[in-house]
Motif scaffolding. Structure first.
Motif, PDB file in Angstrom:
ATOM      1  N   HIS A 183     -16.567 -11.024   7.234  1.00  0.00           N
ATOM      2  CA  HIS A 183     -15.840 -10.590   6.032  1.00  0.00           C
ATOM      3  C   HIS A 183     -15.913  -9.070   5.988  1.00  0.00           C
ATOM      4  O   HIS A 183     -16.911  -8.473   6.430  1.00  0.00           O
ATOM      5  CB  HIS A 183     -16.476 -11.200   4.777  1.00  0.00           C
ATOM      6  N   PRO A 184     -14.852  -8.408   5.489  1.00  0.00           N
ATOM      7  CA  PRO A 184     -14.875  -6.942   5.448  1.00  0.00           C
ATOM      8  C   PRO A 184     -16.119  -6.352   4.790  1.00  0.00           C
ATOM      9  O   PRO A 184     -16.628  -5.313   5.240  1.00  0.00           O
ATOM     10  CB  PRO A 184     -13.613  -6.604   4.654  1.00  0.00           C
ATOM     11  N   PRO A 198      -8.181  15.952   7.219  1.00  0.00           N
ATOM     12  CA  PRO A 198      -8.334  17.405   7.119  1.00  0.00           C
ATOM     13  C   PRO A 198      -8.717  17.870   5.713  1.00  0.00           C
ATOM     14  O   PRO A 198      -9.345  18.909   5.546  1.00  0.00           O
ATOM     15  CB  PRO A 198      -6.947  17.924   7.519  1.00  0.00           C
ATOM     16  N   SER A 199      -8.337  17.103   4.697  1.00  0.00           N
ATOM     17  CA  SER A 199      -8.677  17.456   3.314  1.00  0.00           C
ATOM     18  C   SER A 199     -10.153  17.273   3.016  1.00  0.00           C
ATOM     19  O   SER A 199     -10.652  17.725   1.982  1.00  0.00           O
ATOM     20  CB  SER A 199      -7.858  16.597   2.340  1.00  0.00           C
ATOM     21  N   GLY A 200     -10.864  16.580   3.917  1.00  0.00           N
ATOM     22  CA  GLY A 200     -12.268  16.287   3.687  1.00  0.00           C
ATOM     23  C   GLY A 200     -12.500  14.873   3.185  1.00  0.00           C
ATOM     24  O   GLY A 200     -13.647  14.401   3.136  1.00  0.00           O
ATOM     25  N   ARG A 201     -11.434  14.181   2.820  1.00  0.00           N
ATOM     26  CA  ARG A 201     -11.552  12.807   2.326  1.00  0.00           C
ATOM     27  C   ARG A 201     -11.768  11.856   3.507  1.00  0.00           C
ATOM     28  O   ARG A 201     -11.227  12.050   4.579  1.00  0.00           O
ATOM     29  CB  ARG A 201     -10.283  12.424   1.568  1.00  0.00           C
ATOM     30  N   TYR A 202     -12.579  10.814   3.281  1.00  0.00           N
ATOM     31  CA  TYR A 202     -12.821   9.813   4.311  1.00  0.00           C
ATOM     32  C   TYR A 202     -11.883   8.626   4.120  1.00  0.00           C
ATOM     33  O   TYR A 202     -11.613   8.209   2.988  1.00  0.00           O
ATOM     34  CB  TYR A 202     -14.267   9.331   4.277  1.00  0.00           C
ATOM     35  N   TYR A 203     -11.399   8.082   5.217  1.00  0.00           N
ATOM     36  CA  TYR A 203     -10.518   6.921   5.164  1.00  0.00           C
ATOM     37  C   TYR A 203     -11.304   5.691   4.757  1.00  0.00           C
ATOM     38  O   TYR A 203     -12.356   5.388   5.320  1.00  0.00           O
ATOM     39  CB  TYR A 203      -9.865   6.692   6.534  1.00  0.00           C
ATOM     40  N   LYS A 204     -10.782   4.975   3.760  1.00  0.00           N
ATOM     41  CA  LYS A 204     -11.363   3.708   3.353  1.00  0.00           C
ATOM     42  C   LYS A 204     -10.628   2.588   4.087  1.00  0.00           C
ATOM     43  O   LYS A 204      -9.402   2.499   4.006  1.00  0.00           O
ATOM     44  CB  LYS A 204     -11.248   3.526   1.836  1.00  0.00           C
ATOM     45  N   TRP A 205     -11.362   1.752   4.767  1.00  0.00           N
ATOM     46  CA  TRP A 205     -10.753   0.715   5.583  1.00  0.00           C
ATOM     47  C   TRP A 205     -10.087  -0.320   4.684  1.00  0.00           C
ATOM     48  O   TRP A 205     -10.692  -0.815   3.718  1.00  0.00           O
ATOM     49  CB  TRP A 205     -11.789   0.058   6.475  1.00  0.00           C
ATOM     50  N   GLU A 206      -8.844  -0.673   5.027  1.00  0.00           N
ATOM     51  CA  GLU A 206      -8.042  -1.568   4.194  1.00  0.00           C
ATOM     52  C   GLU A 206      -7.827  -2.905   4.901  1.00  0.00           C
ATOM     53  O   GLU A 206      -7.445  -2.949   6.075  1.00  0.00           O
ATOM     54  CB  GLU A 206      -6.696  -0.924   3.882  1.00  0.00           C
ATOM     55  N   PHE A 207      -8.049  -3.985   4.148  1.00  0.00           N
ATOM     56  CA  PHE A 207      -7.902  -5.328   4.697  1.00  0.00           C
ATOM     57  C   PHE A 207      -7.103  -6.204   3.730  1.00  0.00           C
ATOM     58  O   PHE A 207      -7.014  -5.920   2.532  1.00  0.00           O
ATOM     59  CB  PHE A 207      -9.278  -5.969   4.930  1.00  0.00           C
ATOM     60  N   GLU A 208      -6.541  -7.284   4.267  1.00  0.00           N
ATOM     61  CA  GLU A 208      -5.829  -8.236   3.419  1.00  0.00           C
ATOM     62  C   GLU A 208      -5.794  -9.598   4.107  1.00  0.00           C
ATOM     63  O   GLU A 208      -5.580  -9.699   5.320  1.00  0.00           O
ATOM     64  CB  GLU A 208      -4.400  -7.762   3.148  1.00  0.00           C
ATOM     65  N   LYS A 209      -6.006 -10.654   3.303  1.00  0.00           N
ATOM     66  CA  LYS A 209      -5.965 -12.018   3.822  1.00  0.00           C
ATOM     67  C   LYS A 209      -5.600 -12.965   2.689  1.00  0.00           C
ATOM     68  O   LYS A 209      -6.231 -12.925   1.621  1.00  0.00           O
ATOM     69  CB  LYS A 209      -7.306 -12.409   4.434  1.00  0.00           C
ATOM     70  N   ALA A 213      -6.614  -8.441  -1.205  1.00  0.00           N
ATOM     71  CA  ALA A 213      -6.796  -7.121  -0.594  1.00  0.00           C
ATOM     72  C   ALA A 213      -8.228  -6.641  -0.808  1.00  0.00           C
ATOM     73  O   ALA A 213      -8.787  -6.800  -1.901  1.00  0.00           O
ATOM     74  CB  ALA A 213      -5.814  -6.123  -1.183  1.00  0.00           C
ATOM     75  N   VAL A 214      -8.804  -6.083   0.241  1.00  0.00           N
ATOM     76  CA  VAL A 214     -10.173  -5.571   0.174  1.00  0.00           C
ATOM     77  C   VAL A 214     -10.190  -4.168   0.772  1.00  0.00           C
ATOM     78  O   VAL A 214      -9.625  -3.930   1.845  1.00  0.00           O
ATOM     79  CB  VAL A 214     -11.160  -6.467   0.948  1.00  0.00           C
ATOM     80  N   GLU A 215     -10.817  -3.243   0.092  1.00  0.00           N
ATOM     81  CA  GLU A 215     -10.957  -1.868   0.581  1.00  0.00           C
ATOM     82  C   GLU A 215     -12.437  -1.559   0.717  1.00  0.00           C
ATOM     83  O   GLU A 215     -13.206  -1.761  -0.235  1.00  0.00           O
ATOM     84  CB  GLU A 215     -10.296  -0.898  -0.399  1.00  0.00           C
ATOM     85  N   VAL A 216     -12.832  -1.108   1.885  1.00  0.00           N
ATOM     86  CA  VAL A 216     -14.246  -0.869   2.148  1.00  0.00           C
ATOM     87  C   VAL A 216     -14.464   0.596   2.526  1.00  0.00           C
ATOM     88  O   VAL A 216     -13.865   1.095   3.480  1.00  0.00           O
ATOM     89  CB  VAL A 216     -14.771  -1.769   3.289  1.00  0.00           C
ATOM     90  N   ASP A 217     -15.319   1.255   1.763  1.00  0.00           N
ATOM     91  CA  ASP A 217     -15.704   2.630   2.083  1.00  0.00           C
ATOM     92  C   ASP A 217     -16.924   2.542   2.994  1.00  0.00           C
ATOM     93  O   ASP A 217     -18.071   2.574   2.533  1.00  0.00           O
ATOM     94  CB  ASP A 217     -16.028   3.392   0.797  1.00  0.00           C
ATOM     95  N   VAL A 218     -16.664   2.409   4.280  1.00  0.00           N
ATOM     96  CA  VAL A 218     -17.739   2.147   5.236  1.00  0.00           C
ATOM     97  C   VAL A 218     -18.688   3.323   5.335  1.00  0.00           C
ATOM     98  O   VAL A 218     -18.364   4.453   4.950  1.00  0.00           O
ATOM     99  CB  VAL A 218     -17.163   1.813   6.629  1.00  0.00           C
ATOM    100  N   SER A 219     -19.852   3.044   5.873  1.00  0.00           N
ATOM    101  CA  SER A 219     -20.835   4.101   6.091  1.00  0.00           C
ATOM    102  C   SER A 219     -21.130   4.215   7.577  1.00  0.00           C
ATOM    103  O   SER A 219     -20.885   3.286   8.352  1.00  0.00           O
ATOM    104  CB  SER A 219     -22.127   3.796   5.323  1.00  0.00           C
ATOM    105  N   TRP A 264      -8.115 -10.477   9.049  1.00  0.00           N
ATOM    106  CA  TRP A 264      -8.094  -9.602   7.876  1.00  0.00           C
ATOM    107  C   TRP A 264      -7.264  -8.343   8.107  1.00  0.00           C
ATOM    108  O   TRP A 264      -7.193  -7.474   7.230  1.00  0.00           O
ATOM    109  CB  TRP A 264      -9.517  -9.199   7.497  1.00  0.00           C
ATOM    110  N   CYS A 265      -6.665  -8.202   9.287  1.00  0.00           N
ATOM    111  CA  CYS A 265      -5.912  -6.983   9.618  1.00  0.00           C
ATOM    112  C   CYS A 265      -4.414  -7.275   9.557  1.00  0.00           C
ATOM    113  O   CYS A 265      -3.840  -7.840  10.505  1.00  0.00           O
ATOM    114  CB  CYS A 265      -6.294  -6.482  11.014  1.00  0.00           C
TER     115      CYS A 265
END
Length: 301
Positions: A183-184, A198-209, A213-219, A264-265
Motif C-alpha cells: 500500500h502507498p 527548483p523551487s525547493g518543494r519536494y514532489y509528493k508521490w501520487e497514487f490512485e486505485k 487517491a492517496v498522496e504520500v510525502d515520502v522520506s 496503484w499507478c
C-alpha cells in the motif's frame, strides 16, 4: 496616419498585450530600447500618448486603449494574409524555440527532433531545458512543453505525446531483507529517493486505485532534481524511486530493478505543447505539432 514601418504597430500591440516593454521585446525578438523607440516614434506621429509609464508599470491611456481595440482585428487579418503565403512554399521554415522540462525533452522532444529536422530542412530547432517555471513569452520562446497541470491558464494547450505512467521501483539488493510495500502508506517505512523541484518543494508521490487517491510525502536521506539520477540511485540500492516508466523499462526487463505498487499507478495525460492564445501559430510550430500528433497516432496513442 500609418507609420512607414508597420513594425511600430506590431510593437505597440505587443506592449499593450503584456503591459511590458521587456516582454514585448522578447516576443518580437527586439531589445527593450528598440521597442521603446518604436512606441515613442508612433506617439510622435500620432500626436498622442499611448501609454502611461512609471518605473514599475506600463498602462494604456484612453487613446491607447482605443487604438488597441481597433488595431487587434486589423493585425489579425494581416497575419492571416501573410500566413497564407506559407501554402505556396514547398516546406515550412524559420526558427522554432521550445522550452521544456528535462523529462519531456528526454521522453518526447529528442526522439522527435531527428525526424522533424529531416522532414523540414528549412527549420532551425532550439530546445531550452528547464525544470522551473518559465515565462515562455518573456523568455523569447515560441512554445512550451509541460504536463497539463503546469500549463498556465491563458495558454492554448495541445496534447502531443502518449499518456504517461509512473513506476515505483527498487533494486533487488535494497529489497533483500525488507518487506515489499503493498500500500502507498507502506512507503513511510522505507528509504525513498525524493525529487526536489527548483523551487525547493519536494514532489509528493501520487497514487490512485478504485477511485481512491492517496498522496504520500515520502522520506529519505537523498533528494535529487534529475530523473536519470533518481534511476541511478534506485539501481545502486539507495532506496525506492518513483519515475516515469519509460525511464526504467529496460532495467525492469533485465531484473536490475523490481516494480511494486503497480496497481496503484494510474495512467495520466501526457505532455502538452502550449503557446499564447493571442499569438499566431507559425508554420514551423504547426509543422511540429502535426508531426508530433502523427507520431502519436502511429504509436496507437
Amino acid at each position: 496616419m500609418l507609420p512607414d514601418n508597420l513594425s511600430h504597430l506590431a510593437a505597440f500591440a505587443a506592449v499593450a498585450r503584456h503591459s511590458s516593454f521587456r516582454k514585448a521585446g522578447a516576443e518580437l525578438g527586439l531589445s527593450t530600447s528598440a521597442v521603446s523607440y518604436a512606441i515613442r516614434n508612433l506617439e510622435e506621429r500620432l500626436g498622442v500618448n499611448l501609454f502611461n509609464r512609471t518605473t514599475r508599470s506600463v498602462a494604456l491611456t484612453d487613446a491607447g486603449q482605443r487604438l488597441a481595440e481597433r488595431l487587434q482585428p486589423v493585425l489579425h487579418d494581416l497575419g492571416d494574409a501573410l500566413e497564407e503565403m506559407n501554402h505556396f512554399r514547398s516546406s515550412a521554415s524559420g526558427t522554432l524555440r521550445i522550452n521544456t522540462s528535462r523529462a519531456a525533452s528526454y521522453m518526447l522532444l529528442m526522439p522527435l527532433a531527428a525526424r522533424f529536422l529531416a522532414a523540414y530542412p528549412g527549420i532551425h530547432l532550439e530546445i531550452g531545458e528547464d525544470d522551473s517555471f518559465v515565462d515562455i513569452v518573456g523568455s523569447g520562446f515560441d512554445a512550451g512543453v509541460r504536463l497539463l497541470e503546469a500549463v498556465p491558464e491563458d495558454m492554448v494547450a495541445v496534447p502531443i505525446g502518449p499518456k504517461l505512467r509512473a513506476a515505483v521501483v527498487a533494486s533487488p539488493a535494497y529489497l533483500q531483507g525488507r518487506s515489499v510495500p503493498l500500500h502507498p502508506n507502506d512507503l513511510m517505512q522505507h528509504e525513498c529517493v525524493r525529487y526536489r523541484f527548483p523551487s525547493g518543494r519536494y514532489y509528493k508521490w501520487e497514487f490512485e486505485k478504485d477511485g481512491v487517491a492517496v498522496e504520500v510525502d515520502v522520506s529519505g536521506r537523498i533528494a535529487l532534481s534529475d530523473v536519470h539520477a533518481e534511476v541511478r540511485a534506485a539501481v545502486d540500492g539507495i532506496g525506492i524511486g518513483s519515475v516515469p516508466e519509460s525511464y526504467v523499462n529496460g532495467l525492469l526487463e533485465t531484473g536490475r530493478l523490481v516494480r511494486m505498487l503497480d496497481d496503484w499507478c494510474p495512467v495520466i495525460p501526457g505532455f502538452m505543447l502550449y503557446y499564447p492564445k493571442q499569438r499566431r501559430v507559425s508554420s514551423a510550430l504547426r509543422a511540429f505539432i502535426d508531426l508530433a500528433r502523427l507520431e502519436a497516432a502511429a504509436a496507437g496513442v
